[in-house]
Design an enzyme around this catalytic site. Structure first.
Site, PDB file in Angstrom:
ATOM      1  N   GLY A 202       0.816  -1.214   0.000  1.00  0.00           N
ATOM      2  CA  GLY A 202       0.000   0.000   0.000  1.00  0.00           C
ATOM      3  C   GLY A 202       0.847   1.260   0.000  1.00  0.00           C
ATOM      4  O   GLY A 202       0.536   2.244  -0.689  1.00  0.00           O
TER       5      GLY A 202
ATOM      6  N   ARG B  20      -7.934  -2.365  -2.367  1.00  0.00           N
ATOM      7  CA  ARG B  20      -7.776  -1.289  -1.368  1.00  0.00           C
ATOM      8  C   ARG B  20      -8.106   0.084  -1.947  1.00  0.00           C
ATOM      9  O   ARG B  20      -7.943   0.343  -3.139  1.00  0.00           O
ATOM     10  CB  ARG B  20      -6.359  -1.342  -0.775  1.00  0.00           C
ATOM     11  CG  ARG B  20      -6.167  -2.644  -0.004  1.00  0.00           C
ATOM     12  CD  ARG B  20      -4.831  -2.732   0.657  1.00  0.00           C
ATOM     13  NE  ARG B  20      -4.667  -1.723   1.701  1.00  0.00           N
ATOM     14  CZ  ARG B  20      -3.528  -1.518   2.341  1.00  0.00           C
ATOM     15  NH1 ARG B  20      -2.458  -2.241   2.031  1.00  0.00           N
ATOM     16  NH2 ARG B  20      -3.444  -0.600   3.265  1.00  0.00           N
TER      17      ARG B  20
ATOM     18  N   ASP C   2      -0.297   0.090  12.850  1.00  0.00           N
ATOM     19  CA  ASP C   2       0.096  -1.226  12.328  1.00  0.00           C
ATOM     20  C   ASP C   2       0.284  -2.262  13.430  1.00  0.00           C
ATOM     21  O   ASP C   2       0.550  -3.432  13.141  1.00  0.00           O
ATOM     22  CB  ASP C   2       1.397  -1.108  11.527  1.00  0.00           C
ATOM     23  CG  ASP C   2       1.165  -0.379  10.210  1.00  0.00           C
ATOM     24  OD1 ASP C   2       0.008  -0.315   9.753  1.00  0.00           O
ATOM     25  OD2 ASP C   2       2.148   0.128   9.645  1.00  0.00           O
TER      26      ASP C   2
ATOM     27  N   LYS D 271      -6.803  -2.205   5.689  1.00  0.00           N
ATOM     28  CA  LYS D 271      -5.377  -2.547   5.609  1.00  0.00           C
ATOM     29  C   LYS D 271      -5.220  -3.765   4.680  1.00  0.00           C
ATOM     30  O   LYS D 271      -6.091  -4.034   3.871  1.00  0.00           O
ATOM     31  CB  LYS D 271      -4.831  -2.795   7.015  1.00  0.00           C
ATOM     32  CG  LYS D 271      -4.844  -1.537   7.890  1.00  0.00           C
ATOM     33  CD  LYS D 271      -3.918  -0.473   7.342  1.00  0.00           C
ATOM     34  CE  LYS D 271      -3.938   0.780   8.192  1.00  0.00           C
ATOM     35  NZ  LYS D 271      -3.176   1.874   7.556  1.00  0.00           N
TER      36      LYS D 271
HETATM   37  C1  S3P Z   1       2.457   3.774   6.227  1.00  0.00           C
HETATM   38  C2  S3P Z   1       1.348   4.387   6.746  1.00  0.00           C
HETATM   39  C3  S3P Z   1       0.225   3.658   7.341  1.00  0.00           C
HETATM   40  C4  S3P Z   1       0.597   2.218   7.680  1.00  0.00           C
HETATM   41  C5  S3P Z   1       1.356   1.555   6.588  1.00  0.00           C
HETATM   42  C6  S3P Z   1       2.634   2.310   6.292  1.00  0.00           C
HETATM   43  C7  S3P Z   1       3.517   4.601   5.624  1.00  0.00           C
HETATM   44  O1  S3P Z   1      -0.858   3.638   6.429  1.00  0.00           O
HETATM   45  O2  S3P Z   1      -0.563   1.477   7.993  1.00  0.00           O
HETATM   46  O3  S3P Z   1       1.686   0.223   6.956  1.00  0.00           O
HETATM   47  O4  S3P Z   1       4.629   4.102   5.397  1.00  0.00           O
HETATM   48  O5  S3P Z   1       3.244   5.784   5.365  1.00  0.00           O
HETATM   49  P1  S3P Z   1      -1.932   4.858   6.408  1.00  0.00           P
HETATM   50  O6  S3P Z   1      -1.156   6.069   6.232  1.00  0.00           O
HETATM   51  O7  S3P Z   1      -2.849   4.581   5.262  1.00  0.00           O
HETATM   52  O8  S3P Z   1      -2.622   4.749   7.743  1.00  0.00           O
END
Ligand code: S3P
Length: 441
Positions: A97, A125, A323, A350
């Site tokens: 993601g 997602r 996380d 997630k």
């Molecule tokens: C992350 C931000 C988080 C986290 C992901 C890593 C990042 O997601 O859950 O594992 O590296 O910026 P969100 O910003 O969508 O909450």
């Protein structure tokens, strides 16, 4: 059926000294910023996991020369502000993601078209949270009813915006800051609650001027990044599994060395301390993980087993531990009394619906819990044994491996291949800490 699995016997005790692999968030960012910087960027402690390697392959497909003299060492010959070139096909970000969303921001301001795709989980997602504000900056982006494939049409001039994030998301904030580098004028991003600030720290390390105060980041477009050295600390989110294991069963203590302890990441420590955990952070002198001049704090983390009691988690801690909930829910399952988490609806989008999948897994090992719209209520008790389906979610697989420490019977965890997306070598390290983990394909 359900691919590789773990089988764990109860052990009642964990111990020793461990080092976890490099931080995933910082590794993704170091690659992306190094790619568009001028000059060379040298990364040490890089996380050689499937997610970060997807970012690396994506940037290589965009014309960036990247060498890996060793698995965790990366050298990038930055191509400069407008040096990226069109990839010959879609960029496949796998399960990542962070990779897809941050690249959306980076690619929105390029002169060429790009298409971003991923695995079955990533293709489900939500991407509009990034696409919509990028469109407001002038980008031309299509999604498939809000999901990948994401098609970015190049050559659209970007304008700075003043954007208030509707949800606490470091990925959206970071995507907008990357697009802001290519936008005319200044961009402001305001977040409803503090989220990880690795992008802001690292941009400063690459020589970008930005201001950040009271939840509002401001950056002026057109600034050139300059390559630098980045030492990636251990990933707090990987350490989290051993922190919880230690809280449950480190009767002689367990130490995790060289972990990133940026305060926007360590909400889990506060949550566990509210439950009565014995966790000590022994800070190091400042490192250079954000690039010279913008360090990321690091520490050794020492944990000892203690009796945990259930708590109501303050919603203000949720984004700081986003996380870590799979691991935290295992601590709650082992605590005395009920634990309630609310304000955590983001967990539903997630790598899996982490509220639903954790609730089903907890029920499978005999823990009573109630699924709420935006959280979980867990009645702490005795963890039994059983078969848990991780639904291909790396953090859920590792969380239930930790649950085995105190289980009354063996736990089998299905669909664990994606542990390699964030934590290569987890089974070996888990065994080093004392878990009786057998992996089979
Ligand atoms: C992350 C931000 C988080 C986290 C992901 C890593 C990042 O997601 O859950 O594992 O590296 O910026 P969100 O910003 O969508 O909450």
């Amino acid at each position: 059926m359900n691919g590789p699995r773990y089988r764990l016997q109860p052990v009642r005790s964990v111990r020793g000294e461990l080092r976890v692999p490099g931080d995933k968030s910082i590794s993704h960012r170091a690659l992306m910023l190094g790619a568009i910087a001028s000059g060379r960027t040298a990364i040490s402690g890089f996380l050689a996991s499937e997610d970060c390697l997807a970012t690396l392959a994506g940037l290589a497909a965009l014309g960036v020369r990247i060498e890996r003299p060793a698995a965790t060492e990366v050298r990038i010959d930055g191509v400069g502000h407008h040096g990226l070139s069109a990839a010959s096909g879609p960029l496949d970000m796998g399960n990542a993601g962070t990779a897809i969303r941050l690249l959306m921001g980076l690619l929105a301001g390029q002169r060429f078209d790009s298409t971003l795709i991923g695995d079955a989980s990533l293709m489900r997602r939500p991407m509009e949270r990034v696409a919509a504000p990028l469109r407001a900056m002038g980008a031309r982006i299509d999604t498939a009813e809000g999901r990948p494939p994401v098609r970015i049409h190049g050559g659209a001039p970007l304008q700075g915006i003043d954007y208030v994030l509707p949800m606490a998301s470091a990925q959206v904030k970071s995507a907008l800051l990357l697009a802001a580098l290519y936008a005319q004028g200044s961009t402001q991003v305001t977040e409803p609650a503090p989220t990880r600030d690795h992008t802001e720290r690292m941009l400063r390390g690459f020589g970008v001027e930005l201001t950040s105060e009271a939840g509002r980041v401001s950056l002026t477009g057109g600034q050139q990044l300059h390559g630098c050295e980045i030492a990636v600390p251990g990933d707090f989110s990987s350490a989290a599994f051993f922190i919880v294991a230690g809280c449950l069963a480190a009767h002689q203590g367990l130490t995790i060395r060289d972990v990133g302890v940026n305060p926007t990441r360590t909400g889990l420590v506060q949550m566990l301390r509210l439950m009565g955990a014995d966790i000590e952070l022994r800070p190091h002198a400042a490192g250079v993980a954000g690039g010279a001049g913008a360090p990321e704090p690091t520490a050794d983390i020492h944990v000892r087993a203690s009796a945990l009691r259930g708590v109501e988690v303050p919603p203000s801690l949720v984004a700081l531990a986003i996380d870590e909930f799979p691991a935290f829910f295992i601590a709650a399952a082992a605590a005395q009394g009920p634990t309630t988490v609310t304000g955590a609806a983001e967990l539903r989008v997630k790598e899996s619906d982490r509220l639903a999948v954790m609730a089903a897994g907890l029920a499978a090992v005999g823990i009573e819990c109630e699924l709420l719209a935006d959280g979980l209520r867990i009645q702490g008790g005795r963890i039994g044994g059983g078969v848990v389906d991780s639904h291909g979610d790396h953090r859920i697989a590792m969380a239930f491996a930790v649950a085995s420490v105190l289980a009354s019977d063996p736990i089998e965890i299905l669909d664990v291949a994606n542990v390699a997306t964030s934590f290569p070598g987890f089974p070996q390290l888990a065994r080093q800490a004392g878990l009786a983990l057998e992996a089979s394909s």
